[in-house]
Write a protein that holds these residues in place. Structure first.
Motif, PDB file in Angstrom:
ATOM      1  N   ALA A 316       0.854  -1.197   0.000  1.00  0.00           N
ATOM      2  CA  ALA A 316       0.000   0.000   0.000  1.00  0.00           C
ATOM      3  C   ALA A 316       0.884   1.237   0.000  1.00  0.00           C
ATOM      4  O   ALA A 316       0.813   2.085   0.889  1.00  0.00           O
ATOM      5  CB  ALA A 316      -0.920  -0.014   1.219  1.00  0.00           C
ATOM      6  N   ASP A 317       1.733   1.334  -0.995  1.00  0.00           N
ATOM      7  CA  ASP A 317       2.757   2.367  -1.079  1.00  0.00           C
ATOM      8  C   ASP A 317       2.280   3.499  -1.995  1.00  0.00           C
ATOM      9  O   ASP A 317       2.337   3.383  -3.219  1.00  0.00           O
ATOM     10  CB  ASP A 317       4.051   1.753  -1.613  1.00  0.00           C
ATOM     11  N   ALA A 318       1.815   4.585  -1.397  1.00  0.00           N
ATOM     12  CA  ALA A 318       1.282   5.694  -2.192  1.00  0.00           C
ATOM     13  C   ALA A 318       2.343   6.296  -3.096  1.00  0.00           C
ATOM     14  O   ALA A 318       2.048   6.722  -4.225  1.00  0.00           O
ATOM     15  CB  ALA A 318       0.709   6.771  -1.265  1.00  0.00           C
ATOM     16  N   LYS A 319       3.580   6.324  -2.642  1.00  0.00           N
ATOM     17  CA  LYS A 319       4.658   6.868  -3.478  1.00  0.00           C
ATOM     18  C   LYS A 319       4.836   6.023  -4.734  1.00  0.00           C
ATOM     19  O   LYS A 319       5.001   6.555  -5.834  1.00  0.00           O
ATOM     20  CB  LYS A 319       5.954   6.914  -2.668  1.00  0.00           C
ATOM     21  N   ALA A 320       4.775   4.696  -4.575  1.00  0.00           N
ATOM     22  CA  ALA A 320       4.921   3.808  -5.732  1.00  0.00           C
ATOM     23  C   ALA A 320       3.732   3.940  -6.683  1.00  0.00           C
ATOM     24  O   ALA A 320       3.897   3.942  -7.907  1.00  0.00           O
ATOM     25  CB  ALA A 320       5.070   2.366  -5.259  1.00  0.00           C
ATOM     26  N   TYR A 321       2.523   4.054  -6.130  1.00  0.00           N
ATOM     27  CA  TYR A 321       1.338   4.245  -6.973  1.00  0.00           C
ATOM     28  C   TYR A 321       1.453   5.545  -7.762  1.00  0.00           C
ATOM     29  O   TYR A 321       1.151   5.595  -8.957  1.00  0.00           O
ATOM     30  CB  TYR A 321       0.075   4.269  -6.129  1.00  0.00           C
ATOM     31  N   ALA A 322       1.861   6.620  -7.066  1.00  0.00           N
ATOM     32  CA  ALA A 322       1.982   7.909  -7.744  1.00  0.00           C
ATOM     33  C   ALA A 322       3.000   7.829  -8.876  1.00  0.00           C
ATOM     34  O   ALA A 322       2.782   8.380  -9.969  1.00  0.00           O
ATOM     35  CB  ALA A 322       2.372   8.985  -6.731  1.00  0.00           C
ATOM     36  N   GLY A 323       4.113   7.126  -8.626  1.00  0.00           N
ATOM     37  CA  GLY A 323       5.114   6.973  -9.673  1.00  0.00           C
ATOM     38  C   GLY A 323       4.578   6.201 -10.865  1.00  0.00           C
ATOM     39  O   GLY A 323       4.867   6.535 -12.020  1.00  0.00           O
ATOM     40  N   ALA A 324       3.779   5.166 -10.586  1.00  0.00           N
ATOM     41  CA  ALA A 324       3.206   4.367 -11.670  1.00  0.00           C
ATOM     42  C   ALA A 324       2.226   5.198 -12.492  1.00  0.00           C
ATOM     43  O   ALA A 324       2.220   5.120 -13.731  1.00  0.00           O
ATOM     44  CB  ALA A 324       2.513   3.143 -11.099  1.00  0.00           C
ATOM     45  N   ILE A 325       1.387   5.978 -11.830  1.00  0.00           N
ATOM     46  CA  ILE A 325       0.431   6.819 -12.558  1.00  0.00           C
ATOM     47  C   ILE A 325       1.177   7.881 -13.358  1.00  0.00           C
ATOM     48  O   ILE A 325       0.836   8.166 -14.523  1.00  0.00           O
ATOM     49  CB  ILE A 325      -0.572   7.460 -11.581  1.00  0.00           C
TER      50      ILE A 325
END
Length: 377
Positions: A316-325
């Motif tokens: 549940a890594d928001a930083k990783a999600y943001a990078g993917a988006i």
């Protein structure tokens, strides 16, 4: 059939149950459903619905908790004379109905729709999880068959000791309702979305266990980019998201063609929930031809081949999600390629075939005539 919520709110679980009931009725079965009800149901149910006495769940008044298999319900069951019992929720009503069915010598089938034990973390109740897991294990061990929504969860249940009882009942998707052909640029513009903006959609009940904390943190990290969050759904945590994401567009609850248009008019579907047993919203995004972004979990791993028809992120890594988006925004051709592949993958999920697999389970247990199963195929 016993349900905790058959039609008083709309969610993926009761949509699947209603699809199954309608399929069974079309195949010649009589279906009687016992569930809590309200005076304001979300939709007309399939089958004969019998109201089970219930109370509102404290703090979650939109949901109700059945008070068990009352004397009146037992008498109704005796009159109906079922040939099989189907349990869709491991609540008191489901547990008592299962015991009733076993005493009558009837086959008892349970379908797993939600990973209830994972909800506890979102409400600070991790200490209850071992007790919850023991209860769920006991509940499912009391059934003749347990229907898992996908192969990874089926394997998990088998490893937990359910063995040969486990079968798979997946979910389907309406590929006409959710389709790239439903994309509506005029509708996007009517919401104030500029043509150059990338719409990142969330689809689902607005409740914290859907990962709304991760959703909001991820979108906050993306401020400054040409991105518009589109929140499709309703629920008690809407105020939380509105406060966190004032720039987001909130459609509220949508259904039918309006729902299909909204999902199909997005560019990316972001589903941060780790509590899904199947991932209906993710599949609908895939059918709509969107680039779908999810956490790596049993449900999503069964739907998505990471990097081919969607993107899976660990934890549940928001930083990783943001990078993917951010990467999907910067690479439009990759985004389109993922969406096209997702659309192709969604063709595997045909409702008729999937519901037919449940009828085969009833037939296997002697609860449905063999010719009925063949005629419904």
């Amino acid at each position: 059939m016993f349900s905790g919520n058959y039609n008083y709110t709309r969610d993926g679980s009761n949509q699947a149950l209603n699809r199954l009931a309608a399929y069974m009725i079309a195949a010649g079965a009589q279906v009687r459903v016992y569930s809590p009800t309200t005076d304001t149901p979300a939709f007309v149910p399939a089958g004969d619905l019998v109201s089970a006495p219930s109370v509102a769940i404290p703090g979650r008044g939109e949901y109700r908790l059945a008070l068990g298999l009352t004397r009146a319900l037992r008498a109704d069951l005796q009159r109906f004379q079922p040939t099989a019992i189907h349990l869709s929720a491991p609540d008191l009503l489901g547990a008592q109905a299962g015991r009733w069915g076993r005493k009558q010598g009837l086959p008892v089938v349970a379908s797993l729709h939600t990973r209830f034990e994972t909800y506890l973390s979102y409400y600070g109740l991790d200490w209850l999880r071992p007790s919850a897991e023991r209860y769920l294990d006991s509940f499912y061990r009391g059934c003749d068959r347990v229907l898992a929504p996908n192969a990874p969860i089926a394997d998990l249940l088998r490893e937990q000791g359910l063995g040969e009882r486990v079968r798979i009942w997946g979910r389907g998707v309406d590929r006409e309702r959710f389709s790239p052909a439903r994309r509506d640029t005029a509708w996007r513009r009517s919401l104030g979305i500029a043509d150059h903006e990338i719409v990142v959609a969330f689809l689902g009940r607005l409740v914290m266990e859907k990962g709304l904390d991760v959703l909001s943190e991820t979108m906050i990290r993306l401020r400054g980019l040409p991105i518009r969050p589109l929140i499709i759904g309703e629920g008690p945590a809407r105020a939380f998201l509105e406060a966190k994401l004032p720039e987001a567009i909130f459609t509220g609850h949508l259904d039918g063609e309006t729902l299909g248009r909204a999902v199909s008019s997005a560019d990316i579907l972001f589903n941060p929930s780790q509590t899904e047993a199947f991932g209906n919203a993710s599949l609908e995004g895939m059918a709509a031809g969107l680039a779908v972004l999810c956490p790596r979990a049993p449900s999503t791993s069964a739907l998505i081949s990471g990097g081919e028809d969607g993107v899976l992120i660990e934890g549940a890594d928001a930083k990783a999600y943001a990078g993917a988006i951010q990467g999907l925004v910067a690479e439009p051709m990759r985004r389109l390629r993922l969406g096209r592949a997702a659309r192709i993958s969604s063709a595997r999920y045909d409702w008729s075939t999937i519901c037919g697999s449940v009828l085969d389970v009833y037939r296997e247990l002697g609860a449905a005539p063999e010719q009925r199963a063949r005629s419904a195929a």
